[in-house]
Design an enzyme around this catalytic site. Structure first.
Site, PDB file in Angstrom:
ATOM      1  N   ASP A   1       0.778  -1.251   0.000  1.00  0.00           N
ATOM      2  CA  ASP A   1       0.000   0.000   0.000  1.00  0.00           C
ATOM      3  C   ASP A   1       0.811   1.303   0.000  1.00  0.00           C
ATOM      4  O   ASP A   1       1.794   1.416   0.739  1.00  0.00           O
ATOM      5  CB  ASP A   1      -0.868   0.093   1.258  1.00  0.00           C
ATOM      6  CG  ASP A   1      -1.577  -1.183   1.599  1.00  0.00           C
ATOM      7  OD1 ASP A   1      -1.538  -2.126   0.811  1.00  0.00           O
ATOM      8  OD2 ASP A   1      -2.172  -1.223   2.679  1.00  0.00           O
TER       9      ASP A   1
ATOM     10  N   ASP B   1      -5.330   1.113   9.495  1.00  0.00           N
ATOM     11  CA  ASP B   1      -5.139   2.036   8.369  1.00  0.00           C
ATOM     12  C   ASP B   1      -5.792   3.404   8.597  1.00  0.00           C
ATOM     13  O   ASP B   1      -6.667   3.842   7.826  1.00  0.00           O
ATOM     14  CB  ASP B   1      -5.669   1.415   7.053  1.00  0.00           C
ATOM     15  CG  ASP B   1      -5.182  -0.016   6.854  1.00  0.00           C
ATOM     16  OD1 ASP B   1      -4.136  -0.349   7.418  1.00  0.00           O
ATOM     17  OD2 ASP B   1      -5.862  -0.795   6.150  1.00  0.00           O
TER      18      ASP B   1
HETATM   19  C1  FRU Z   1      -3.946  -3.629   2.608  1.00  0.00           C
HETATM   20  C2  FRU Z   1      -3.343  -4.029   3.948  1.00  0.00           C
HETATM   21  C3  FRU Z   1      -3.697  -3.036   5.033  1.00  0.00           C
HETATM   22  C4  FRU Z   1      -2.583  -3.237   6.015  1.00  0.00           C
HETATM   23  C5  FRU Z   1      -1.408  -3.483   5.114  1.00  0.00           C
HETATM   24  C6  FRU Z   1      -0.407  -4.444   5.648  1.00  0.00           C
HETATM   25  O1  FRU Z   1      -3.239  -4.136   1.542  1.00  0.00           O
HETATM   26  O2  FRU Z   1      -3.727  -5.342   4.298  1.00  0.00           O
HETATM   27  O3  FRU Z   1      -4.974  -3.200   5.584  1.00  0.00           O
HETATM   28  O4  FRU Z   1      -2.387  -2.118   6.844  1.00  0.00           O
HETATM   29  O5  FRU Z   1      -1.927  -3.987   3.899  1.00  0.00           O
HETATM   30  O6  FRU Z   1       0.703  -4.525   4.824  1.00  0.00           O
END
Ligand code: FRU
Length: 457
Positions: free
Chosen positions: A17, A153
């Protein structure tokens, strides 16, 4: 430090992300989920890249890494906010309750706790991981409010002097929901409200809430929104919403859309660019890592920046003006060569560097970009990567947009081609369809109007 242009790619090993995307003190900062040790997901750190223009990027190292019991197993996704000249990062700390004896990165039965933390930097480059992290929302223990495991997040913004935070969560892993928190100082936060909707999947990840021309737009990444047996089950969606900042109540208005119809794009985040436009980037998921020119294997890249705009209640994603400026050389202008319309090019060699194709296609036409086939059939734009996907199985090979029109379907296509990524902006970004590709051929076959690159052929 690694420099890249057009698409930000993993500097080696793994990225997912986009995090903490912000224009701060004259530069764009784009942090990202990063495993610095292997080209697979795990052991999450925040990598950090900066840019003057959203198209030339420089990786500047690791910004966040696990140091506290609350984030000892990962610094998960989050966002950035400027406050009194400083840069605040808000993120989720993950702690595994039990790990397997062979591998401390393997969480037994997925039992972990998630807390929300913040850290502040004076200049956007230096982060005191040892001393400056503060837990702002401890792991939620009340199922009525959130989930102790899957609440993550945080996206933070300021509106009329008040700070807001939206966090992705779930009702017992079955129904995605978002939680809203409020603060007067950006450090001390109070729970305000929550909202669930059927389009939030089983767990809602990476929420984002912002305004476009006075309209609130929600973007998020619901897990298990499709029950497909192939490809990814989690997809980024967006929709216009009503939001009342006083009570933090949100209500979805109308239909949701996929942000991108190629189904590789995930976990997008937005910020305001230097001209005040709302810009989004997302993670392009790659089923296999790439090893090119003897460099370290890498996996994961960011989409092009996309300007979010509303048109007739629909959310559009336009090509960013900086991407326009990047393609300086018009190598072929077919409309000028033959006064009348388009000209077929037959197996024309394409540039080695990234390029941009513009064309208009109608029902029944086909364009072949090095084995990647775009067609318009029954009013849908369809893209087929089966010949340029290295025989990888378990993933969608072809995808299409929703129906574009019933009669006389004409599509204006603006296509960006990089070694491992093709992004198609349909009718000025009404829809976008992007695909990860492996091993594109070096030709174009079909009708095009314009071919742009950054250098001569
Ligand atoms: C989305 C996610 C988020 C998390 C991150 C972990 O792709 O699963 O919810 O914070 O990636 O890498």
């Amino acid at each position: 430090m690694v420099k890249q242009s057009l698409h930000l790619k993993a500097p080696g090993n793994w990225i997912n992300d986009p995090n903490g995307f912000i224009y701060y003190q004259g530069k764009y900062h784009l942090f990202y989920q990063h495993n610095p040790y292997a080209p697979v997901w795990g052991n999450m750190h925040w990598g950090h890249a900066v840019s003057d223009d959203l198209v030339h990027w420089e990786h500047v190292g690791i910004a966040l890494y696990p140091t506290r019991p609350e984030d000892q197993d990962g610094c998960f996704s989050g966002s950035a906010l400027e406050q009194d000249g400083r840069l605040n990062l808000y993120y989720t700390g993950i702690r595994y309750e039990n790990v397997t004896p062979q591998n401390m990165h393997n969480c037994v039965e997925k039992v972990h706790s998630s807390s929300q933390l913040m850290i502040t930097s004076e200049d956007g480059f230096h982060f005191d991981n040892m001393n400056d992290k503060k837990v702002i929302v401890p792991s939620v223990q009340n199922q009525e409010i959130g989930d102790s495991k899957d609440t993550r997040d945080p996206k933070v913004w300021k509106e009329n002097g008040i700070y807001y935070m939206v966090i992705g969560s779930t009702c017992a892993g079955k129904q995605g929901r978002v939680l809203f928190f409020k603060s007067r100082d950006g450090r001390n936060w109070d729970y305000a409200s929550q909202y669930a909707h059927s389009c939030f999947g089983a767990i809602l990840e990476c929420p984002d809430l912002f305004q476009v021309e006075g309209q609130y737009v929600f973007a998020g990444s619901p897990m298990c929104i499709t029950d497909s047996k192939i490809g990814y089950r989690d997809h980024a969606v967006c929709m216009p919403v009503e939001f009342d900042p006083g009570t933090c109540t949100m209500e979805v208005q109308g239909d949701w859309q996929y942000v991108d119809y190629g189904m590789d794009f995930y976990a997008p985040q937005t910020c305001l660019d230097k001209d005040g436009q709302r810009v989004m980037v997302g993670w392009m998921r790659m089923p296999e890592s790439v090893e090119s020119d003897g460099k370290k294997p890498w996996s994961g890249m960011m989409s092009l920046p996309r300007v979010v705009e509303m048109e007739d209640g629909h959310i559009c994603f336009r090509v960013h003006p900086e991407t326009d400026r990047y393609f300086t050389h018009l190598l072929l202008d077919m409309r000028k060569r033959k006064n009348a319309g388009k000209t077929p090019v037959s197996k024309m060699l394409m540039p080695k560097t990234p390029f941009r194709l513009k064309t208009e296609m109608t029902e029944g036409e086909t364009l072949d970009i090095g084995g990647y086939i775009i067609t318009i059939k029954d009013g849908y734009l369809k893209a087929d990567r089966s010949k340029v996907f290295d025989g990888i199985s378990g993933h969608w090979l072809s995808n299409c947009t929703p129906k574009i029109s019933d009669h006389d379907c004409r599509c204006q296509l603006d296509i960006f081609v990089d070694e491992n990524l093709i992004e198609i902006f349909v009718n000025r970004g009404w829809y976008v369809l992007s695909h990860v590709v492996y091993g594109l051929g070096d030709y174009i076959d079909g009708c095009i109007d314009e071919l742009w690159s950054r250098s001569e052929l």
